[in-house]
Each structure stands twice: as C-alpha cells, then as structure tokens.
Design a protein around this motif. Structure first.
Motif, PDB file in Angstrom:
ATOM      1  N   SER A  26       0.800  -1.224   0.000  1.00 26.11           N
ATOM      2  CA  SER A  26       0.000   0.000   0.000  1.00 26.11           C
ATOM      3  C   SER A  26       0.835   1.278   0.000  1.00 26.11           C
ATOM      4  CB  SER A  26      -0.936   0.010   1.219  1.00 26.11           C
ATOM      5  OG  SER A  26      -0.195   0.026   2.425  1.00 26.11           O
ATOM      6  N   ARG A  49      -2.311  -4.032   6.090  1.00 25.34           N
ATOM      7  CA  ARG A  49      -3.292  -3.914   7.172  1.00 25.34           C
ATOM      8  C   ARG A  49      -4.223  -2.736   6.967  1.00 25.34           C
ATOM      9  NH1 ARG A  49       0.530  -4.399  12.368  1.00 25.34           N
ATOM     10  NH2 ARG A  49       2.125  -3.778  10.848  1.00 25.34           N
ATOM     11  N   ALA A  50      -3.791  -1.763   6.153  1.00 27.75           N
ATOM     12  CA  ALA A  50      -4.623  -0.598   5.863  1.00 27.75           C
ATOM     13  C   ALA A  50      -4.375  -0.158   4.441  1.00 27.75           C
ATOM     14  CB  ALA A  50      -4.315   0.542   6.834  1.00 27.75           C
ATOM     15  N   PRO A  51      -5.399   0.301   3.730  1.00 28.32           N
ATOM     16  CA  PRO A  51      -5.205   0.741   2.348  1.00 28.32           C
ATOM     17  C   PRO A  51      -4.368   2.005   2.291  1.00 28.32           C
ATOM     18  CG  PRO A  51      -7.408   1.289   3.095  1.00 28.32           C
ATOM     19  CD  PRO A  51      -6.796   0.450   4.181  1.00 28.32           C
ATOM     20  N   GLY A  52      -3.678   2.174   1.191  1.00 29.51           N
ATOM     21  CA  GLY A  52      -2.892   3.379   0.983  1.00 29.51           C
ATOM     22  C   GLY A  52      -3.360   4.092  -0.263  1.00 29.51           C
ATOM     23  N   LYS A  62      -7.356  -6.225   2.336  1.00 32.13           N
ATOM     24  CA  LYS A  62      -6.916  -5.954   3.708  1.00 32.13           C
ATOM     25  C   LYS A  62      -6.523  -7.270   4.362  1.00 32.13           C
ATOM     26  CE  LYS A  62      -8.295  -3.765   8.050  1.00 32.13           C
ATOM     27  NZ  LYS A  62      -9.374  -3.055   8.786  1.00 32.13           N
ATOM     28  N   ASP A  64      -3.695  -9.201   7.495  1.00 32.97           N
ATOM     29  CA  ASP A  64      -2.660  -9.160   8.523  1.00 32.97           C
ATOM     30  C   ASP A  64      -1.907 -10.475   8.460  1.00 32.97           C
ATOM     31  OD1 ASP A  64      -1.038  -8.997  10.726  1.00 32.97           O
ATOM     32  OD2 ASP A  64      -2.595  -8.304  12.103  1.00 32.97           O
TER      33      ASP A  64
END
Length: 259
Positions: A26, A49-52, A62, A64
């Motif tokens: 991301s 773990r989080a979009p960029g 998404k 982990d």
C-alpha cells in the motif's frame, strides 16, 4: 550529489498476464513494485493492514500476515481474485527502533518482529508455493534489508528477522527449483519511503544528526527511491532472469562495502 538516473517504467512482454500478490503493497517499496509490475502488464493484488494510495490496475485486500490464519486467508483471496498466483512478493515488514540497544528490546517486541519480518513470508510461501509447484512455474521474491548484513543494535530484532529470511530463502530455493519455482531475496539499503523515513528520524532523534545526512555514506550520493527497487524486482520476476534463484541481491547505492 549524483542525480537519480533510473529509467522510466516501460511495459515488458514477459510480464503481461502474470498474476501477482504483493504484501506491504500500500505504500513505499511495495507500492513502487506494484506500480512497476502493472506498467508491465501484470494483474496485481496488493495486501496490507490498511489501504494506501489507490493504484489503477490493482486490487487491494486488507490482510494481517502476522498470523498463520491471516496468511492463509490472503493466499486464498488473492488466488480467487487472480485465478492463480504466478509471482509472490513478500515485502511486508516493520521496525521499531530501541535507542537503548539490543538488550532493551523486550520479548513481545522480538516475537512481533519475527512474525512480520520473517514468519509472515514463511507462512504465505507455505500457502502459495504449492499453487506454483502444481503449475510448474512461479517466482517468490523476499524483500530483506541491508541491516541483515550490517546489523544496528537499535534494530537488532528487525535485522535478525531479516537475516533469517535470507537463510530461509536460500534453502527454499533449493527445495522448489526442481518444481520450476524460483526464490530470490532482495536487500535494499536506505530507501525513501514513509516507514524508512520515520525509522531514520527515530534513530537520529535526540542527536545533532540530520536524518538526511545519513546519505553521506552512500557512494552513489543519494537515498534510494522505490523505483530503484521496483526496477530490480521487475527484472527478477521476468523471464529474463530465468536462471537466477537462491541468491540475495543487495541494492544500496554501494553503501554496504563502505560500512
């Protein structure tokens, strides 16, 4: 200072139609690799773990990968989205510096460093490599770090995990070669990215050192760009590198021999 002379990205015939999964995709190096492979015609799933930053031509999942369950779920989601996986780039990684040195790093931090910087790749490989082996071809790239070869006490947990990744990659390459799957490690030096920039700030906090001064030890005179790493990876996953496996390639502007 030597100017950045990296080439513009151009499509590559041997990347067209390739199905790619990139972890830590991301931002930073992972995003740079995703952008380069998309330019070459590959279909790409990025995971973090989080979009960029949104990148046209990619699908974000998404995930982990610090747990076995998370790695398996990601492999299944990516294979379903792409219809298979030809290329896996294990780029997920993180480091939290400990100015007090190696003996100040607590047990939980050691476990977390191993999970994200080493075991995440081991677990994801276990889920993806059988898909490649059944197809009779595939490429796995592990993104390590120059600190694996020149460890700093403040990030020794990160360095040790990345060193383990290099050793593991060598052994896995020998195991998977007869099945047509190549395994390569890339160890970048200092690269301009959100995570690396913050790490440099943390390492120099409380000192008179300007983070930008860290480039003084790089013979080529500049911090690396994600494009530098992406161009190398684009070559390594292509048919042009079909006789390369089991090696660790350092890309650091010449810094390591000068340490």
């Amino acid at each position: 200072m030597v100017k950045n002379s990296v080439l513009d990205t151009t499509p590559d015939a041997d990347l067209r139609g390739k199905r790619v999964l990139i972890t830590g995709g991301s931002r930073g190096i992972g995003l740079g690799i995703a952008r380069r492979l998309v330019a070459g015609g590959a279909a790409v799933v990025t995971a973090a773990r989080a979009p960029g930053e949104p990148l046209p031509g990619t699908t974000f999942v998404k995930a982990d990968v610090r747990t076995a369950e998370g790695a398996r779920a990601l492999a299944e989601a990516a294979a379903a989205e792409l219809g298979g996986i030809d290329i896996l780039v294990n780029n997920a990684g993180a480091a939290r510096p400990y100015p007090g040195g190696a003996l100040s790093i607590d047990d939980a931090e050691w476990r977390d460093a191993l999970d994200i910087n080493y075991l995440a790749a081991v677990r994801l490989d276990a889920a993806v490599a059988p898909i490649m082996a059944e197809a009779g071809s595939g490429v796995i790239v592990h993104v390590s770090s120059i600190v694996a070869l020149a460890p700093l006490p403040a990030v020794l947990h990160y360095a040790a995990a990345k060193a383990a990744l290099i050793a593991y990659s060598k052994g896995l390459a020998a195991e998977l070669a007869p099945k047509g799957v190549r395994v390569i490690t890339v160890s970048p030096g200092q690269v301009a990215s959100p995570g690396a920039d913050e790490l440099r700030r943390e390492l120099t906090r409380g000192t008179d050192i300007d983070p930008s001064a860290l480039q003084a030890g790089i013979p080529l005179g500049r911090i690396g760009d994600p494009v530098d790493i992406a161009e190398l990876v684009a070559f390594l996953v292509s048919g042009r590198a079909s006789w390369i496996t089991g090696t660790n390639i350092v890309i650091d502007g010449g810094e390591h021999p000068a340490l």
